[in-house]
Design an enzyme around this catalytic site. Structure first.
Site, PDB file in Angstrom:
ATOM      1  N   PHE A   1       0.816  -1.221   0.000  1.00  0.00           N
ATOM      2  CA  PHE A   1       0.000   0.000   0.000  1.00  0.00           C
ATOM      3  C   PHE A   1       0.847   1.268   0.000  1.00  0.00           C
ATOM      4  O   PHE A   1       0.451   2.291   0.545  1.00  0.00           O
ATOM      5  CB  PHE A   1      -0.992  -0.001   1.184  1.00  0.00           C
ATOM      6  CG  PHE A   1      -1.835  -1.237   1.197  1.00  0.00           C
ATOM      7  CD1 PHE A   1      -2.783  -1.438   0.207  1.00  0.00           C
ATOM      8  CD2 PHE A   1      -1.649  -2.218   2.161  1.00  0.00           C
ATOM      9  CE1 PHE A   1      -3.546  -2.595   0.176  1.00  0.00           C
ATOM     10  CE2 PHE A   1      -2.407  -3.367   2.134  1.00  0.00           C
ATOM     11  CZ  PHE A   1      -3.364  -3.570   1.142  1.00  0.00           C
ATOM     12  N   ARG A   2       2.048   1.165  -0.615  1.00  0.00           N
ATOM     13  CA  ARG A   2       2.951   2.330  -0.740  1.00  0.00           C
ATOM     14  C   ARG A   2       3.412   2.868   0.617  1.00  0.00           C
ATOM     15  O   ARG A   2       3.865   4.006   0.701  1.00  0.00           O
ATOM     16  CB  ARG A   2       2.304   3.484  -1.529  1.00  0.00           C
ATOM     17  CG  ARG A   2       1.700   3.070  -2.851  1.00  0.00           C
ATOM     18  CD  ARG A   2       2.759   2.963  -3.924  1.00  0.00           C
ATOM     19  NE  ARG A   2       2.171   2.413  -5.144  1.00  0.00           N
ATOM     20  CZ  ARG A   2       2.838   1.662  -6.007  1.00  0.00           C
ATOM     21  NH1 ARG A   2       4.095   1.350  -5.796  1.00  0.00           N
ATOM     22  NH2 ARG A   2       2.256   1.215  -7.082  1.00  0.00           N
ATOM     23  N   LEU A   3       3.274   2.042   1.650  1.00  0.00           N
ATOM     24  CA  LEU A   3       3.756   2.483   2.976  1.00  0.00           C
ATOM     25  C   LEU A   3       5.181   1.970   3.151  1.00  0.00           C
ATOM     26  O   LEU A   3       5.480   1.159   4.033  1.00  0.00           O
ATOM     27  CB  LEU A   3       2.805   1.972   4.067  1.00  0.00           C
ATOM     28  CG  LEU A   3       1.380   2.528   3.928  1.00  0.00           C
ATOM     29  CD1 LEU A   3       0.447   1.909   4.965  1.00  0.00           C
ATOM     30  CD2 LEU A   3       1.386   4.048   4.080  1.00  0.00           C
TER      31      LEU A   3
END
Ligand SMILES: Cc1cc2nc3c(=O)[nH]c(=O)nc-3n(C[C@H](O)[C@H](O)[C@H](O)COP(=O)(O)O)c2cc1C
Length: 222
Positions: A198-200
Site C-alpha cells: 500500500f505504498r507504505l
C-alpha cells in the site's frame, strides 16, 4: 505493480534481509554491503549498475548509468563508491566543474533503492592503473579509441579508430590512457528504501556533516 500485489513481496524488504529489520541498522556501509550481496544474488544483469547524476556549468542536471567498480569497506570513513570513465566525457567535465554527485541503485527484483549524495574525488593513478590492467584487452583498446560523448561521424569511424589502436598495440601491455580514470563519490547522505504494501514503504536516511563525521539516522515518511 498493483497496489495489492503481494506474491513477489517476499523479494522485497522482508525476505532479503533474512527476517532482520533493516531500519535498525546503525551504519550505512554495512547495510549497503548486505543489500548489494542480495542484489548480486538476485539481479539478472549488472547489480552494480547505478545512475550517476551531475550538474553542468549552467546548473542543468545530467544523469546516466555507470558501473560501480568498488565500494570501500565499512570503517574507512572517507571512502565511497568508485566508477571509471573517460575524463573528457560530459560527466568528466561536469565533475571537474562541480565535484559533487548523486547516485541511485534500483534493484527491481528486490524492490529496493539506495540513494547516495556527496563530494567526488578522483581515484589515485595507482588505483586506476590497477583497474585498467584488469579489463579485457578489447575494452582497453576501446578506451583509447573512443572520444566518449563527442560527435561521431559514423560507426565506420569508430571501427577505424579501434583498428588503428589495435595495430599500435599488436601484443603486450596496453597503458592506461591519460584521459581515462575513476572517481569516488564519498557519501554524506545515504538513503535505503524498501517496498512495503500500500505504498507504505520503509525509508531510512543516514546523514553526516562531512566525510569522516558521525552518521545520524532518521526514518522518513514514504
Ligand atoms: C548499465 C550501464 C553501465 C554503464 N557503465 C558505464 C561506466 O561504468 N562508465 C562509463 O563511462 N559509461 C558507462 N555507461 C555508458 C553511460 O551511461 C554513458 O552513455 C556514457 O558514459 C556517456 O555519458 P556522458 O556523456 O554523460 O559522459 C554505462 C551504460 C549502461 C546502460
Amino acid at each position: 505493480m498493483s497496489e495489492h500485489g503481494t506474491e513477489n513481496r517476499k523479494a522485497g524488504g522482508e525476505a532479503a534481509t533474512h527476517g532482520e529489520d533493516f531500519t535498525a541498522a546503525a551504519e550505512p556501509f554495512i547495510l549497503f554491503e548486505t543489500w548489494f550481496a542480495d542484489a548480486s544474488a538476485r539481479e539478472i544483469n549488472d547489480p552494480n549498475g547505478m545512475a550517476l547524476a551531475t550538474v553542468d556549468a549552467s546548473g542543468m542536471p545530467n544523469v546516466r548509468m555507470v558501473l560501480m567498480k568498488g565500494v570501500d569497506k565499512p570503517g574507512r570513513h572517507d571512502r565511497g563508491f568508485v566508477f571509471y570513465t573517460n575524463l573528457q566525457s560530459a560527466k568528466g567535465s561536469e565533475l571537474e566543474g562541480q565535484p559533487k554527485a548523486a547516485l541511485l541503485f534500483h534493484w527491481k527484483s528486490l524492490r529496493r533503492q539506495v540513494r547516495v549524495r556527496g563530494p567526488v574525488q578522483p581515484v589515485t593513478p595507482e588505483e586506476a592503473d590497477e583497474y585498467f590492467a584488469s579489463r579485457p584487452r578489447g575494452s582497453q583498446i576501446g578506451a583509447w579509441a573512443s572520444e566518449q560523448s563527442r560527435p561521431l561521424e559514423s560507426r565506420f569511424a569508430l571501427e577505424k579508430a579501434v583498428a588503428v589502436v589495435t595495430a599500435r598495440h599488436p601484443l603486450g601491455h596496453i597503458p592506461r590512457p591519460p584521459h581515462w580514470s575513476g572517481f569516488r563519490i564519498v557519501p554524506v547522505e545515504m538513503e535505503f528504501w524498501a517496498d512495503r504494501p500500500f505504498r507504505l514503504h520503509d525509508r531510512v536516511q543516514f546523514r553526516r556533516a562531512e566525510p569522516g563525521g558521525p552518521w545520524h539516522k532518521h526514518r522518513l515518511y514514504p
